[in-house]
Design an enzyme around this catalytic site. Structure first.
Site, PDB file in Angstrom:
ATOM      1  N   ASP A  60     -37.100   7.943 -22.074  1.00 37.28           N
ATOM      2  CA  ASP A  60     -37.600   6.721 -21.460  1.00 37.28           C
ATOM      3  C   ASP A  60     -38.380   5.951 -22.526  1.00 37.28           C
ATOM      4  OD1 ASP A  60     -39.981   7.971 -21.751  1.00 37.28           O
ATOM      5  OD2 ASP A  60     -40.457   8.088 -19.636  1.00 37.28           O
ATOM      6  N   ASP A 269     -32.794  11.023 -12.793  1.00 33.88           N
ATOM      7  CA  ASP A 269     -33.722  12.011 -13.340  1.00 33.88           C
ATOM      8  C   ASP A 269     -34.824  12.176 -12.323  1.00 33.88           C
ATOM      9  OD1 ASP A 269     -35.111   9.348 -14.182  1.00 33.88           O
ATOM     10  OD2 ASP A 269     -36.629  10.898 -14.453  1.00 33.88           O
ATOM     11  N   CYS A 307     -26.637  31.321  -2.904  1.00 41.99           N
ATOM     12  CA  CYS A 307     -26.855  30.507  -4.106  1.00 41.99           C
ATOM     13  C   CYS A 307     -26.433  31.302  -5.342  1.00 41.99           C
ATOM     14  CB  CYS A 307     -28.327  30.105  -4.202  1.00 41.99           C
ATOM     15  SG  CYS A 307     -28.744  29.231  -5.738  1.00 41.99           S
ATOM     16  N   CYS A 309     -27.617  30.806  -8.481  1.00 46.47           N
ATOM     17  CA  CYS A 309     -28.555  30.560  -9.589  1.00 46.47           C
ATOM     18  C   CYS A 309     -29.044  31.874 -10.196  1.00 46.47           C
ATOM     19  CB  CYS A 309     -29.745  29.726  -9.098  1.00 46.47           C
ATOM     20  SG  CYS A 309     -31.067  30.691  -8.343  1.00 46.47           S
ATOM     21  N   CYS A 312     -31.314  33.821  -7.662  1.00 44.10           N
ATOM     22  CA  CYS A 312     -30.670  34.364  -6.455  1.00 44.10           C
ATOM     23  C   CYS A 312     -29.554  35.342  -6.794  1.00 44.10           C
ATOM     24  CB  CYS A 312     -30.106  33.235  -5.599  1.00 44.10           C
ATOM     25  SG  CYS A 312     -31.370  32.137  -4.914  1.00 44.10           S
ATOM     26  N   HIS A 373     -33.947  28.115  -9.999  1.00 48.06           N
ATOM     27  CA  HIS A 373     -33.251  27.900  -8.725  1.00 48.06           C
ATOM     28  C   HIS A 373     -33.163  26.410  -8.390  1.00 48.06           C
ATOM     29  CE1 HIS A 373     -32.033  28.255  -4.533  1.00 48.06           C
ATOM     30  NE2 HIS A 373     -32.961  27.329  -4.290  1.00 48.06           N
TER      31      HIS A 373
END
Lengths: 414, 414
Positions: A60, A269, A307, A309, A312, A373
């Site tokens: 940015d 974002d 999930c 991830c 998990c 996660h």
């Protein structure tokens, strides 16, 4: 885009950022300018090499942070002067300097230096503010500071927006003129205008008249209600060129992302996955889990069953080492042995009970697991959104992601 | 053994603990008893499953922490009563309870509940203490509390040691009698005796008379000088059975480890790699690096050139995901794509300049990277030590690891 403000997605090794599905990260010019300094990053070979991330980065411009984070600053047509939160020195950011700092950092996408006033509602006393969003004391201070003395009793938000809108166009022209690496850094312009749709139209027309590789919608995550965000995005996104990336800055929750994609936005974002992860707050397809709640003390489940991830489903992620990791569960050897070529991230799921324990004990691994996660949650959600662009089965999508249906008003008519 | 006090090696995913070469981790009974509680861990399937580490775990007995960490406590022949640092309640640990708590946690190796007084020197006023080690205020408080009122003016350390030594033998018998899982949990006895070699001999004889799968040397990392540690270990280790593991508790630096191995010690635990890692302090073969030092601000080197840890050689460690990680440096796709089956931990070395920046910015990734390096440093060192047991080239070893030569007195005569 996961947010890596100071050149790191907080607590996550770059390889794991990629392993959650992220293909680009955002870094903040304001923070890197103050520490370690853009010249140092440039001498170290640029931001990609400095942060060990050989993939796209967006920076940015620092305008919003310089405006809202510094306690003592001044905004004029030339730029913003503010006091460094690191060493107290006075720092000036102009469109030229913000562009040159980003040229030195070397991100793939750099953002125009804009004037981004907070939402009118953020300036209201707490009692009058909509219950849907908190008052940000930084924004309130910024507004007070930015209001001319003669009008302190009544803040004229429309007038402030008009000034910001006109200034943002002039500043974009200066950014483009100052840009020294147009061949390998894509400069995006930013449409402002607050929640006034006419002001948005005015801004979009003028900003998009300046030929650039992409355009962003700014000033929509600075204190508005979700309904206002949706309304502004729905109005503004179609005004941006269809064939160029449209980036909605600082958004957001699943419902906001879905509404924005349906409005034609391509890029986002947000600090939510990482910031909430550090605060023991996990996203799931049906809503958020707050691990400080005692109900999870004995909960055997992963954060979200099903999930994929690293928290998990840790046994599905493997780490390989150059020297050949021996399997600790089998090893009994005097000298280092080769063995299994890789190790799972964990041998069994990280349960809600364990994650709660980590947070109560103040252990870093709690924020790490929930951040992993949450990053994967939003990547999975966006992957399904992308797939739904092809299938057009939006009802199916919100059935799979009920959390995105909250306040959802259906696909735009097309 | 890396230390995972509260059921996590601070900041490091279990798979990365294994990826540094660790085959066993230590967890602290005292901390887990207080939070989340051993019954909760047992209900969750035991410590291995709770912390997602399906490999050996050792738990200490909690005696040392109960003795030294609680502000208000009482030690008698029966056990220790102390105030919980979590909720202020009074907690009692006896040999029986410490053993049953460890039975519930379910570690592979459990430690006897011993009486471990601090070193005499730790009780000295700071001005009189050896310059080689800091005064630990907790130990000073513990000693003051533990000194009978009539003798407060003169603390009789020899008498305290004698009481502790005798008590530790009686307590070990009670631990063995109380042990309910002798078939799958190895109970280790602990030799005490401070720096008095006669007291050590007395303790070793009586402790080793109690038949157990392994024996530890306790009370040698509680405030002594390095020379005293070496002298006590050199005297005590050969008194323990040759055919059973010998474990030196809480040690230490490279020179301490080398001296201990040469004395016949097999196992070690220490907080140094992790604690120093969090404090921006990295171990190398030639000494420590303190990243807060400005000399590293522009340093392009990895923590230690040639090191194969995830921080120094991140591109040699790969993470694979169940869904197929796309390569962010190549990807440009609307839908999620398969691609490279794994991602490196980082695309380029994490330089000293970057790590210093992370610490100055207060970013979690700093402690994570230096902890990973430090853990691997000690694993590499110990792997070389193990190899040298076979080759007997100890001069070669200290040439490769100059840091281990500091104060090193050569191999024992054999």
């Amino acid at each position: 885009m996961p947010v890596g403000t100071r050149g790191t997605v907080k607590g996550i090794l770059p390889g794991f950022v990629a392993a959650t599905g992220a293909q680009i990260v955002l870094a903040n010019t304001y923070h890197l300018l103050l520490r370690p300094g853009h010249e140092l990053v440039q001498r170290r070979g640029g931001l990609h090499r400095f942060i060990s991330w050989n993939a796209p980065i967006l920076t940015d411009s620092g305008g919003y942070q310089a405006y809202s984070m510094a306690d003592s600053n001044k905004i004029t047509d030339d730029g913003v002067t503010f006091k460094s939160i690191v060493d107290g020195s006075m720092v000036e950011l102009t469109p030229e300097r913000a562009t040159h700092v980003q040229n030195a950092l070397g991100a793939d996408i750099i953002m125009a230096f804009d004037d981004c006033p907070p939402a009118a509602e953020a300036a209201l006393p707490v009692a009058d503010a909509p219950a849907t969003h908190a008052q940000d004391p930084r924004l309130i201070r910024a507004i007070r500071r930015d209001t001319p003395p003669k009008s302190r009793r009544g803040y004229d938000h429309a007038e402030r927006l008009r000034i910001a809108n006109e200034r943002t166009v002039r500043w974009l022209e200066r950014c483009k003129a100052a840009h020294m690496r147009a061949d390998d850094q894509a400069l995006f312009g930013i449409v402002q205008g607050g929640i006034d749709l006419d002001a948005r139209s005015w801004s979009a027309e003028r900003i998009c008249n300046i030929d650039l590789p992409g355009y962003a919608i700014g000033g929509v995550a600075v204190g508005e209600s979700p309904d206002d965000i949706a309304r502004v995005v729905r109005h503004t996104a179609p005004l941006l060129p269809d064939a160029k990336p449209r980036y909605l800055m600082g958004v957001g929750y699943e419902r906001d992302l879905l509404n924005a994609v349906l409005s034609g936005v391509d890029m986002f974002d947000c600090v939510l996955p990482t910031r909430n992860g550090r605060n023991a707050n996990a996203f799931t397809s049906t809503g958020q889990i707050r691990f400080r709640n005692a109900r999870y003390a004995e909960d055997e489940n992963p954060i979200e069953p099903g999930c994929d991830c690293p928290a998990c489903a840790p046994s599905s992620y493997a780490i390989s080492a150059p020297w050949g990791i021996s399997d600790p569960s089998q090893a009994c050897s005097v000298t280092e042995v080769g063995g299994a070529p890789s190790k799972p991230v964990g041998d069994s799921t990280f349960t809600r009970a364990y994650i709660r324990h980590l947070f109560l004990a103040g252990e870093m691994l709690g924020p790490i697991l929930v951040t992993l996660h949450n990053l994967r949650h939003f990547q999975r959600f966006m992957a399904d959104v992308r797939a739904t662009i092809v299938t057009d089965d939006w009802e199916g999508l919100v059935n799979m992601w009920p959390v995105a249906a909250a306040g959802w008003s259906g696909p735009r008519s097309s």
